[in-house]
Design an enzyme around this catalytic site. Structure first.
Site, short mmCIF file in Angstrom:
data_model
loop_
_atom_site.label_atom_id
_atom_site.label_comp_id
_atom_site.label_asym_id
_atom_site.label_seq_id
_atom_site.Cartn_x
_atom_site.Cartn_y
_atom_site.Cartn_z
N GLU A 423 0.80 -1.22 0.00
CA GLU A 423 0.00 0.00 0.00
C GLU A 423 0.84 1.27 0.00
O GLU A 423 0.78 2.06 0.93
CB GLU A 423 -0.98 -0.04 1.16
CG GLU A 423 -1.93 -1.20 0.98
CD GLU A 423 -3.07 -1.25 1.98
OE1 GLU A 423 -2.80 -1.08 3.17
OE2 GLU A 423 -4.22 -1.48 1.57
N GLU A 493 -3.95 -10.63 0.13
CA GLU A 493 -4.73 -10.58 1.37
C GLU A 493 -6.16 -10.95 1.00
O GLU A 493 -6.68 -10.48 -0.01
CB GLU A 493 -4.73 -9.17 1.98
CG GLU A 493 -3.37 -8.75 2.49
CD GLU A 493 -3.34 -7.33 3.05
OE1 GLU A 493 -4.37 -6.85 3.54
OE2 GLU A 493 -2.27 -6.72 2.98
C1 GAL Z 1 -4.95 -4.08 4.02
C2 GAL Z 1 -3.56 -3.82 4.51
C3 GAL Z 1 -3.27 -4.51 5.79
C4 GAL Z 1 -4.38 -4.34 6.75
C5 GAL Z 1 -5.62 -4.86 6.17
C6 GAL Z 1 -6.82 -4.67 7.04
O1 GAL Z 1 -5.38 -3.05 3.23
O2 GAL Z 1 -2.61 -4.17 3.56
O3 GAL Z 1 -2.08 -4.02 6.31
O4 GAL Z 1 -4.55 -2.99 7.01
O5 GAL Z 1 -5.92 -4.17 4.99
O6 GAL Z 1 -6.71 -5.28 8.25
#
Ligand code: GAL
Length: 968
Positions: A423, A493
């Site tokens: 990010e 993620e």
């Molecule tokens: C993503 C980010 C993580 C964390 C997650 C939400 O956008 O990369 O670091 O913030 O969302 O828990």
């Protein structure tokens, strides 16, 4: 005119763009845990003084002889904000907001600055004067300036990266004074905006390393594997020439030269390491060599010729007492827990971990996406204006971070992908990083999620994409630049594990199975970052009075802060199990499929059991032929054992377990299972026949007494029961609440807005009709037209009591219901007393419609207290799925159809109001909820909500419970 006040400390380096400097600072190099050269750990108790700003004190404390007698102490490695019981400030949690004004590279005047002092002697036999010595810091947040014996060594930034200084000539045998000034905020903070606690301090090891004459310098182990020939090729490039020996392979070669020999390859499933030694004139460094070849081929990420499927997690370094200062045992525990739960990959979100963690990944087998310590997420607030990754002035700092990651970690076979960071938007700096990494290491692939055009990367990566989007990507219908469609896809993620959840894992798994382009993903995230707190149990954002914070968004892991697996991890384990067992219970056939890419199933033993109403009637072993990766076998189960009651519900349960202990699992550790139903249950005849009889203000029906006016159940035999009525409310989960930025409808807030937590129950009629007592009500929230016409129909056969609830929605329901069932209180339970529960249905753990893969039908027992799942922020939890019957508090409840069972020592309203587990105090009533249906969980605390098939839409419904009294 410019001037500096006399005596003001020069702190220009803090906000300078330079990643570090000073004549003693060394370039990065390979990290290794052992060698025959001497080393001295400087971990331990250090003298400590905290200042509110970077320049509050001059550097006199670094001068030998300085009297630090008045100072406090901190433990190194550690974060000062987690020590001293609040005397040294507190932690701050923000997701992406910078907790200071954004004016890069400048930082606030209020800049907590910790002066650390440590006086040490060298061991008697330290070869002082021979060779050199290096002082290594493995991690300091966020900027350090260092002095040894009064001499300034330099300064550095890059919190989760190693920095070394040459200190040889400065050392003395006794009374060395090491002084380290650590600033919480620096220009580096702009590059370290990861979603986690801001935790300043020297949080990783500090070590003094003797560097003998002719010692091993930097070195790069190249160990590839040719899956066509079965040969491994080894070459070790080394700054100091020497020899490389691998006795097991008969290898003895000069550095810089190559040998090709037959080897067993390294994979995460079969982590074969060969012990070797790199010997130079002055040092011997053990090598742990894993032969493997990573390639982008046919649009797929392959290792040793096989496409990978990442069954991964994102791992932050976290310990509830020590923050990001992790001891070796905790790191090992993480890897063992991952292996035990079939996790095969870890993304080191969002920075290189302690290097010892990577040693464990090599040893025990995990594919690693090693991520650079880079995130500038806070710039999103200003449409990415002034983003450091798109500003050439910052590029040297970015390249320094990339180099420090690659150089430190390049000898780990487990690392298969470098990630540029997280990010950070897009920009030239990232491109420069990618180029520099590629020019140094061609043996790994590059990842970065933030660049949808995949300019600099070898794979298309997304976070929290919905199932539908993943499907489009799998079909290559996702648009985007043409080149991107030829790339593999991963979810770096997904499945946000905040609170209860994540839901929808099974369906993601199905997509990964279906589309070869979809090479799996990494659940967000491994562990809740709840910090131990004297009043709250575990603290989250806001609990330290932070000016800005993001609440419990920091508690979104598959493990609770104390590393107990949450139901989400159990679910994930089931969904990603490496063996698929399917079959037809009636036909007695089973199909076993090996889902490993590299390993056979020789380490597993298969068993079956045949159960009637959850009780095993017979068990045995199942002979499964040796199955290579991807192979399957069709097998026959034995003859069905005799002896089952003809009305019993019967099924086979087939299990695979470790036949022998492995380095990560005990013999018998469960690896896969499936249940194959044979016969369904035969319900007892309906409890009807008795007639309701009115006497005064009471109506008696069999063993039950009702209030004649309200139709409320007043008693049932000797069971003290209260408040039975329809219930649609659940304490919203984090996934119900959703994240503020979610574009779709977030049901938690909507439910509350509509008033589903304060439904009115209007009584319309109480009637005796033949053998039934019928109570009609309308359940609806104030201020709204929609409602649920609810009829309770009670009958009895004289001993049992039967309740049929019929619900018909009225007017337009624009939202799904949280749940649909009844609740009642059992009043006869003193607080603190045990309230055992037995049930036949899904268990042993919690389940919801889209988190039910790990729920196995069986006969289970637990205490009410143990049915609770301790989510750090209290919320709906603890339901057991597919319950046929349950026994609690002298009552037996049988459901038609199966129901969801929940029991707790507080009401839903109390659960909803609680902010921490410590707010939940057991009362003298156990509240039982019997749900016909539950709304799914989804992952909307950051990702998509529950899939349509798991939503609970308001529709006509009818369900029955039969109550009987338990006789001891
Ligand atoms: C993503 C980010 C993580 C964390 C997650 C939400 O956008 O990369 O670091 O913030 O969302 O828990």
């Amino acid at each position: 005119m410019s001037f500096r006040s006399p005596g003001v400390t020069d702190v220009h380096y803090v906000a300078s763009l330079s990643p570090g400097g000073g004549e003693h600072l060394l370039p990065p190099r390979a990290w290794y845990a052992e060698s025959d050269a001497r080393r001295l750990s400087l971990n331990g108790s250090w003298r400590f003084r905290l200042a509110g700003s970077a320049d509050a004190y001059d550097d006199g404390f670094a001068v030998p002889g300085f009297d630090a007698g008045e100072w406090g102490e901190v433990r190194v490695p550690g974060h000062w904000v987690l020590q001293g019981g609040g005397a040294f400030g507190g932690p701050v949690y923000t997701n992406h907001l910078y907790p200071f004004p954004v004016d890069p590279p400048r930082v606030p005047t209020e800049n907590p600055t910790g002066d650390h002092l440590r006086v040490f002697d060298l061991p008697e036999d330290w070869p002082i004067g021979e060779g050199g010595t290096v002082l290594r810091f493995d991690g300091v947040e966020s900027c350090a300036r260092v002095w040894l014996n009064g001499r300034e060594l330099g300064h550095f930034k890059g919190s989760r990266l190693a920095h070394e200084f040459a200190v040889g000539p400065l050392l003395k045998a006794r009374g060395n004074v090491l002084a380290v000034r650590v600033h919480q905020w620096s220009s580096g903070s702009y590059l370290e905006d990861q979603d986690q606690w801001w935790l300043p301090g020297i949080f990783r090891d500090v070590t003094l390393l003797h560097r003998p004459e002719g010692c091993v310098g930097d070195h790069f182990v190249h160990a590839s594997y040719d899956h066509r020939t079965g040969a491994g090729t080894l070459r070790v490039d080394s700054e100091s020439a020497g020899r490389v020996t691998v006795p097991e392979l008969g290898i003895d070669l000069a550095t810089g030269t190559e040998a090709t020999v037959p080897v067993e390859p390294w994979t995460a499933e079969t982590p074969r390491l060969y012990d070797g030694v790199l010997a130079t004139a002055g040092e011997r460094v053990p090598l742990r060599i894993g032969f493997r070849t990573v390639a982008l081929e046919d649009g797929l990420i392959k290792v040793n010729g096989q496409p990978l499927l990442f069954r991964g997690v994102n791992r932050h370094e976290f310990h509830p007492a020590t923050g990001r200062a992790l001891d070796a045992e905790t790191m090992r525990r993480d890897v063992l827990l991952m292996k035990q739960h079939h996790i095969n990959a870890v993304r080191t979100s969002h920075y290189p971990p302690h290097p010892a963690f990577l040693d464990l990944c090599d040893e025990l087998g995990l594919w690693v996406v090693d991520e650079c310590d880079l995130e500038t997420h806070g710039f999103v607030e200003q449409a990415w204006r002034d983003n450091p990754v798109d500003d050439d002035r910052w590029t040297p700092a970015l390249l320094d971070r990339a180099a420090r990651m690659v150089e430190r970690d390049k000898n780990h076979p487990s690392v298969v992908v470098w990630s540029l960071g997280n990010e950070a938007g897009t920009g030239r700096g990232l491109t420069a990083m990618a180029h520099s990494i590629r020019s140094r290491d061609t043996s790994r692939l590059i990842h970065y999620e933030g660049d949808p055009d995949c300019h600099d990367t070898d794979m298309y990566s997304r976070m929290y994409a919905s199932h539908a989007e993943v499907e489009r990507i799998g079909r290559r219908l996702d648009g985007g630049p043409k080149d991107r469609r030829g790339l593999p896809f991963i979810l770096c993620e997904y499945a946000h594990a905040m609170g209860n959840g994540p839901g929808g894992l099974t369906e993601y798994r199905h997509l990964f199975d279906t589309y070869e382009r979809c090479q799996g993903g990494f659940v967000w995230e491994w562990i809740d970052h709840g910090l131990e707190h004297p009043a709250y149990g575990y603290a989250y954002g806001g609990d330290y009075g932070e000016e800005l914070h993001d609440g419990n968004f920091v508690c979104d892991g598959l493990l609770f802060p104390d590393r107990t697996p949450s139901p989400g991890l159990t679910e994930y384990k089931k969904v990603i199990e490496p063996v698929r067992i399917e079959g037809d219970g009636r036909a007695g056939t089973v199909r076993v499929t090996n889902l490993y890419a590299f390993a056979d199933l020789s380490q597993l033993a298969f068993t079956w059991s045949y159960e009637a109403d959850g009780v095993p009637l017979a068990t045995g072993t199942l002979a499964v032929p040796e199955l290579g990766p991807g192979e399957r076998a069709e097998l026959k189960l034995p003859e069905r054992p005799a002896g089952a009651d003809p009305t019993a519900e019967t099924r086979w349960t087939v299990r695979a377990a470790l036949a022998q202990a492995t380095p990560w699992g005990e013999r018998g550790h469960e690896m896969a299972w499936a249940q194959l139903p044979v016969s369904t249950r035969v319900l007892a005849p309906a409890a009807v026949g008795a007639r309701p009889a009115r006497s005064g203000d009471r109506v008696t029906l069999g063993p039950a007494v009702f209030d004649a006016r309200t139709g409320a159940l007043a008693s049932f035999g000797a069971v003290a029961l209260t408040g039975l009525r329809l219930d649609v409310w659940r304490a919203p989960t984090d996934n119900d609440e959703g994240a503020a930025w979610q574009p779709d409808l977030r049901y938690g807030p909507r439910w509350r807005e509509l008033g589903l937590h304060r439904m009115h129950h209007r009584l319309d009629s109480v009637e005796s009709t033949g053998d039934a007592l019928v109570v009609r009500t309308r359940v609806a929230p104030a201020a709204r037209e929609m409602g649920l016409a609810t009829e309770y129909r009670w009958t009895s056969d004289g001993t049992r009591l039967r309740l049929t609830v019929a619900v018909a929605p009225e007017a337009e329901w624009q939202v799904p219901l949280p749940r649909l069932g009844i609740r009642f209180g059992l009043t006869d339970t003193a607080p603190g007393s045990r309230v055992p529960v037995r049930w036949f249905g899904g268990g042993p753990g919690e389940a919801y419609p889209d988190t039910a893969a790990a729920s196995a039908v069986g006969l289970w027992e637990a205490d009410v207290d143990d049915l609770q799942t301790p989510y750090v922020r209290p919320q709906e939890n603890g339901a057991r799925a597919d319950v046929r019957w349950a026994e609690i508090g002298g009552l037996r409840i049988e459901g038609d159809p199966e129901f969801w069972f929940t029991a707790r020592r507080w009401t839903t309203e109390q659960l909803d109001a609680a902010r921490h587990l410590t707010d939940l105090v057991p009362g003298d009533t156990v509240w039982v909820t019997l749900d016909h249906r539950q709304h799914g969980i989804g992952s909307q605390s950051c990702g998509p909500g529950p899939l349509p098939q798991h939503q609970l839409h308001a529709e006509p419904a009818e369900f029955t419970f039969t109550f009987s009294e338990l006789t001891d």
